[in-house]
Scaffold this motif. Structure first.
Motif, PDB file in Angstrom:
ATOM      1  N   SER A   3     -59.659   6.731 -81.108  1.00 52.57           N
ATOM      2  CA  SER A   3     -60.838   5.853 -81.158  1.00 52.57           C
ATOM      3  C   SER A   3     -61.761   6.043 -79.973  1.00 52.57           C
ATOM      4  CB  SER A   3     -60.389   4.389 -81.210  1.00 52.57           C
ATOM      5  OG  SER A   3     -59.727   4.021 -80.010  1.00 52.57           O
ATOM      6  N   GLY A   4     -61.298   6.708 -78.935  1.00 57.68           N
ATOM      7  CA  GLY A   4     -62.121   6.926 -77.757  1.00 57.68           C
ATOM      8  C   GLY A   4     -61.363   7.720 -76.720  1.00 57.68           C
ATOM      9  N   LEU A   5     -62.092   8.307 -75.767  1.00 55.66           N
ATOM     10  CA  LEU A   5     -61.508   9.162 -74.738  1.00 55.66           C
ATOM     11  C   LEU A   5     -61.907   8.671 -73.347  1.00 55.66           C
ATOM     12  CD1 LEU A   5     -62.396  12.697 -76.182  1.00 55.66           C
ATOM     13  CD2 LEU A   5     -60.159  11.578 -76.275  1.00 55.66           C
ATOM     14  N   VAL A   6     -60.923   8.646 -72.439  1.00 55.98           N
ATOM     15  CA  VAL A   6     -61.183   8.481 -71.012  1.00 55.98           C
ATOM     16  C   VAL A   6     -60.691   9.761 -70.354  1.00 55.98           C
ATOM     17  CG1 VAL A   6     -60.723   7.159 -68.916  1.00 55.98           C
ATOM     18  CG2 VAL A   6     -60.931   5.973 -71.116  1.00 55.98           C
ATOM     19  N   LEU A   7     -61.617  10.590 -69.900  1.00 55.50           N
ATOM     20  CA  LEU A   7     -61.303  11.918 -69.371  1.00 55.50           C
ATOM     21  C   LEU A   7     -61.443  11.887 -67.854  1.00 55.50           C
ATOM     22  CD1 LEU A   7     -63.343  13.998 -71.997  1.00 55.50           C
ATOM     23  CD2 LEU A   7     -60.919  13.324 -72.098  1.00 55.50           C
ATOM     24  N   LEU A   8     -60.328  12.027 -67.156  1.00 52.81           N
ATOM     25  CA  LEU A   8     -60.280  11.914 -65.701  1.00 52.81           C
ATOM     26  C   LEU A   8     -60.327  13.299 -65.075  1.00 52.81           C
ATOM     27  CD1 LEU A   8     -57.430   9.241 -65.560  1.00 52.81           C
ATOM     28  CD2 LEU A   8     -59.907   8.844 -65.615  1.00 52.81           C
ATOM     29  N   ASP A   9     -61.488  13.655 -64.524  1.00 50.41           N
ATOM     30  CA  ASP A   9     -61.719  14.974 -63.942  1.00 50.41           C
ATOM     31  C   ASP A   9     -61.211  16.083 -64.868  1.00 50.41           C
ATOM     32  OD1 ASP A   9     -63.135  15.822 -61.674  1.00 50.41           O
ATOM     33  OD2 ASP A   9     -61.312  16.533 -60.698  1.00 50.41           O
ATOM     34  N   PRO A  10     -61.710  16.114 -66.120  1.00 53.62           N
ATOM     35  CA  PRO A  10     -61.205  17.072 -67.109  1.00 53.62           C
ATOM     36  C   PRO A  10     -61.523  18.509 -66.711  1.00 53.62           C
ATOM     37  CG  PRO A  10     -63.199  16.013 -67.914  1.00 53.62           C
ATOM     38  CD  PRO A  10     -62.807  15.289 -66.668  1.00 53.62           C
ATOM     39  N   ALA A  11     -60.552  19.404 -66.923  1.00 53.20           N
ATOM     40  CA  ALA A  11     -60.688  20.796 -66.504  1.00 53.20           C
ATOM     41  C   ALA A  11     -60.803  21.690 -67.724  1.00 53.20           C
ATOM     42  CB  ALA A  11     -59.492  21.204 -65.653  1.00 53.20           C
ATOM     43  N   GLN A  12     -62.003  22.202 -67.968  1.00 58.00           N
ATOM     44  CA  GLN A  12     -62.219  23.159 -69.048  1.00 58.00           C
ATOM     45  C   GLN A  12     -63.511  23.911 -68.747  1.00 58.00           C
ATOM     46  OE1 GLN A  12     -63.209  21.620 -72.904  1.00 58.00           O
ATOM     47  NE2 GLN A  12     -64.410  19.915 -72.115  1.00 58.00           N
TER      48      GLN A  12
ATOM     49  N   ALA B 229     -47.657  27.653 -67.318  1.00 53.43           N
ATOM     50  CA  ALA B 229     -48.743  27.227 -66.434  1.00 53.43           C
ATOM     51  C   ALA B 229     -49.834  28.282 -66.361  1.00 53.43           C
ATOM     52  CB  ALA B 229     -48.188  26.937 -65.042  1.00 53.43           C
ATOM     53  N   ALA B 230     -49.433  29.569 -66.326  1.00 54.09           N
ATOM     54  CA  ALA B 230     -50.426  30.647 -66.315  1.00 54.09           C
ATOM     55  C   ALA B 230     -51.268  30.622 -67.589  1.00 54.09           C
ATOM     56  CB  ALA B 230     -49.734  31.995 -66.155  1.00 54.09           C
ATOM     57  N   VAL B 231     -50.620  30.364 -68.719  1.00 53.93           N
ATOM     58  CA  VAL B 231     -51.358  30.252 -69.984  1.00 53.93           C
ATOM     59  C   VAL B 231     -52.357  29.094 -69.922  1.00 53.93           C
ATOM     60  CG1 VAL B 231     -51.133  29.669 -72.433  1.00 53.93           C
ATOM     61  CG2 VAL B 231     -49.622  31.367 -71.407  1.00 53.93           C
ATOM     62  N   ALA B 232     -51.953  27.988 -69.308  1.00 56.69           N
ATOM     63  CA  ALA B 232     -52.861  26.842 -69.218  1.00 56.69           C
ATOM     64  C   ALA B 232     -54.117  27.188 -68.430  1.00 56.69           C
ATOM     65  CB  ALA B 232     -52.141  25.653 -68.577  1.00 56.69           C
ATOM     66  N   TRP B 233     -53.974  27.925 -67.316  1.00 54.12           N
ATOM     67  CA  TRP B 233     -55.160  28.346 -66.579  1.00 54.12           C
ATOM     68  C   TRP B 233     -56.058  29.223 -67.453  1.00 54.12           C
ATOM     69  CZ3 TRP B 233     -56.851  25.776 -62.776  1.00 54.12           C
ATOM     70  CH2 TRP B 233     -55.988  25.185 -61.842  1.00 54.12           C
ATOM     71  N   SER B 234     -55.449  30.089 -68.254  1.00 54.46           N
ATOM     72  CA  SER B 234     -56.230  30.915 -69.172  1.00 54.46           C
ATOM     73  C   SER B 234     -56.983  30.049 -70.176  1.00 54.46           C
ATOM     74  CB  SER B 234     -55.308  31.893 -69.899  1.00 54.46           C
ATOM     75  OG  SER B 234     -56.014  32.633 -70.871  1.00 54.46           O
ATOM     76  N   GLU B 235     -56.298  29.037 -70.712  1.00 52.91           N
ATOM     77  CA  GLU B 235     -56.928  28.149 -71.680  1.00 52.91           C
ATOM     78  C   GLU B 235     -58.096  27.378 -71.061  1.00 52.91           C
ATOM     79  OE1 GLU B 235     -55.530  27.389 -75.380  1.00 52.91           O
ATOM     80  OE2 GLU B 235     -55.842  29.404 -74.581  1.00 52.91           O
ATOM     81  N   MET B 236     -57.950  26.986 -69.793  1.00 46.78           N
ATOM     82  CA  MET B 236     -59.028  26.244 -69.138  1.00 46.78           C
ATOM     83  C   MET B 236     -60.239  27.120 -68.841  1.00 46.78           C
ATOM     84  SD  MET B 236     -57.097  23.514 -66.606  1.00 46.78           S
ATOM     85  CE  MET B 236     -55.726  24.552 -66.068  1.00 46.78           C
ATOM     86  N   ALA B 237     -60.081  28.438 -68.917  1.00 49.12           N
ATOM     87  CA  ALA B 237     -61.201  29.355 -68.721  1.00 49.12           C
ATOM     88  C   ALA B 237     -61.964  29.628 -70.011  1.00 49.12           C
ATOM     89  CB  ALA B 237     -60.701  30.667 -68.126  1.00 49.12           C
ATOM     90  N   ARG B 238     -61.471  29.121 -71.132  1.00 43.11           N
ATOM     91  CA  ARG B 238     -62.224  29.262 -72.387  1.00 43.11           C
ATOM     92  C   ARG B 238     -63.488  28.405 -72.321  1.00 43.11           C
ATOM     93  NH1 ARG B 238     -59.373  31.692 -76.427  1.00 43.11           N
ATOM     94  NH2 ARG B 238     -57.093  31.808 -76.177  1.00 43.11           N
ATOM     95  N   PRO B 239     -64.502  28.714 -73.146  1.00 49.65           N
ATOM     96  CA  PRO B 239     -65.691  27.854 -73.177  1.00 49.65           C
ATOM     97  C   PRO B 239     -65.309  26.408 -73.469  1.00 49.65           C
ATOM     98  CG  PRO B 239     -66.085  29.890 -74.374  1.00 49.65           C
ATOM     99  CD  PRO B 239     -64.621  29.882 -74.038  1.00 49.65           C
ATOM    100  N   PHE B 240     -66.022  25.485 -72.832  1.00 50.98           N
ATOM    101  CA  PHE B 240     -65.699  24.077 -73.004  1.00 50.98           C
ATOM    102  C   PHE B 240     -65.973  23.605 -74.434  1.00 50.98           C
ATOM    103  CE2 PHE B 240     -70.151  23.983 -71.461  1.00 50.98           C
ATOM    104  CZ  PHE B 240     -70.757  23.244 -72.479  1.00 50.98           C
ATOM    105  N   THR B 241     -65.302  22.538 -74.817  1.00 57.02           N
ATOM    106  CA  THR B 241     -65.520  21.870 -76.099  1.00 57.02           C
ATOM    107  C   THR B 241     -66.033  20.467 -75.821  1.00 57.02           C
ATOM    108  OG1 THR B 241     -63.750  23.112 -77.175  1.00 57.02           O
ATOM    109  CG2 THR B 241     -64.413  21.046 -78.218  1.00 57.02           C
ATOM    110  N   LEU B 242     -67.058  20.043 -76.540  1.00 61.47           N
ATOM    111  CA  LEU B 242     -67.581  18.693 -76.388  1.00 61.47           C
ATOM    112  C   LEU B 242     -66.724  17.703 -77.173  1.00 61.47           C
ATOM    113  CD1 LEU B 242     -71.434  19.241 -76.788  1.00 61.47           C
ATOM    114  CD2 LEU B 242     -70.161  18.859 -74.666  1.00 61.47           C
TER     115      LEU B 242
END
Length: 271
Positions: free
Chosen positions: A116-125, A192-205
């Motif tokens: 129903s809603g998002l609270v994003l705390l310093d989101p990394a993408q 964890a290395a995969v997560a850094w790779s995922e955070m380098a993908r273009p952001f999603t709104l």
């Protein structure tokens, strides 16, 4: 604490807070190298009235460490968690920190029936790929510590300096495990290395018209919340996305819990 699984991957879930059947439901997603039990302090001290569903993400804590670990895999496992713990017809606010914010946005697209809603705390993408590679290589090169004191000292150097000591003590007790050469956080290093790779993908709104609060930790440099993401939110999502700034390091759930709780309650009131 309950497990939900998708295929061979099992997501371990901490159920925190109110047991009342009509309590507001909050799904809480930790960041990279974290774990679901981190949310116990926010729940107990600032949101005691909510029912908090706080899983360990894949590759973290007591959840499956088997690959794959991409955001799409996290979302698939989280959907199983939602089906297991959110009653049919109920909706939930999602609060998420750092890498968890990138996962939360994709979860909102996948499960509009529940989120129903998002609270994003310093989101990394949408991170700069060179920066993401640097962070990934540095973390792998310095994986593990000789003892708990060294692990605690490293945390303080990574934005935990102003986190209350009892919270760091709880992190050590819950999330540090012995290894052949000393000790390490209960996190899969390749995951964890995969997560850094995922955070380098273009952001999603966030989905259009979904009430969303984005909290930017102003002391983080280079910023995890990229200016182009904030510009796109303003231009393409309008009033559904509200941006807030806090004068803290990256660990916003620990350093700005009052702000976090206020924003969660704001979205609960809109359900």
């Amino acid at each position: 604490m309950v497990d939900a699984s998708t295929g061979h991957q099992t997501m371990h879930t901490h159920l925190i807070g109110s047991d009342e059947p009509d309590a507001p439901i909050v799904v809480a997603l930790h960041g990279l190298t974290g774990h679901g039990k981190r949310w116990q302090f926010l729940a107990a001290d600032h949101l005691p009235e909510v029912r908090m569903i706080a899983p360990d993400l894949l590759g973290h804590g007591s959840s499956s460490w088997e690959p794959p670990w991409a955001i799409a895999d996290q979302v698939a496992a989280l959907s199983e968690v939602i089906d297991a713990h959110v009653p049919a017809g109920r909706r939930a606010v999602v609060v998420a920190h750092s890498y968890g914010g990138a996962v939360a946005i994709r979860l909102a697209h996948a499960r509009p029936d529940v989120v129903s809603g998002l609270v994003l705390l310093d989101p990394a993408q949408g991170l700069d790929p060179a920066t993401a590679r640097e962070y990934a290589e540095s973390s792998l090169a310095h994986w593990g510590y000789p003892d708990a004191a060294a692990a605690a000292a490293a945390k303080r150097m990574e934005g935990w300096e102003n986190v209350p000591p009892h919270m760091l003590d709880a992190e050590i007790a819950e999330h540090l495990a012995p290894t052949d050469s000393g000790t390490a956080w209960r996190v899969s290093a390749p995951g964890a290395a995969v997560a850094w790779s995922e955070m380098a993908r273009p952001f999603t709104l966030p989905p259009a018209d979904l009430p969303t609060h984005v909290v930017v930790a102003d002391r983080v440099q280079p910023a995890f919340v990229r200016p182009d993401f904030l510009t796109a939110c303003a231009e393409e999502r309008g009033s559904s996305v509200t941006v807030h700034h806090v004068d803290t390091e990256h660990m916003v759930p620990f350093l700005a819990p009052d702000v976090t709780a206020r924003l969660v309650r704001d979205l609960i009131a809109q359900i």
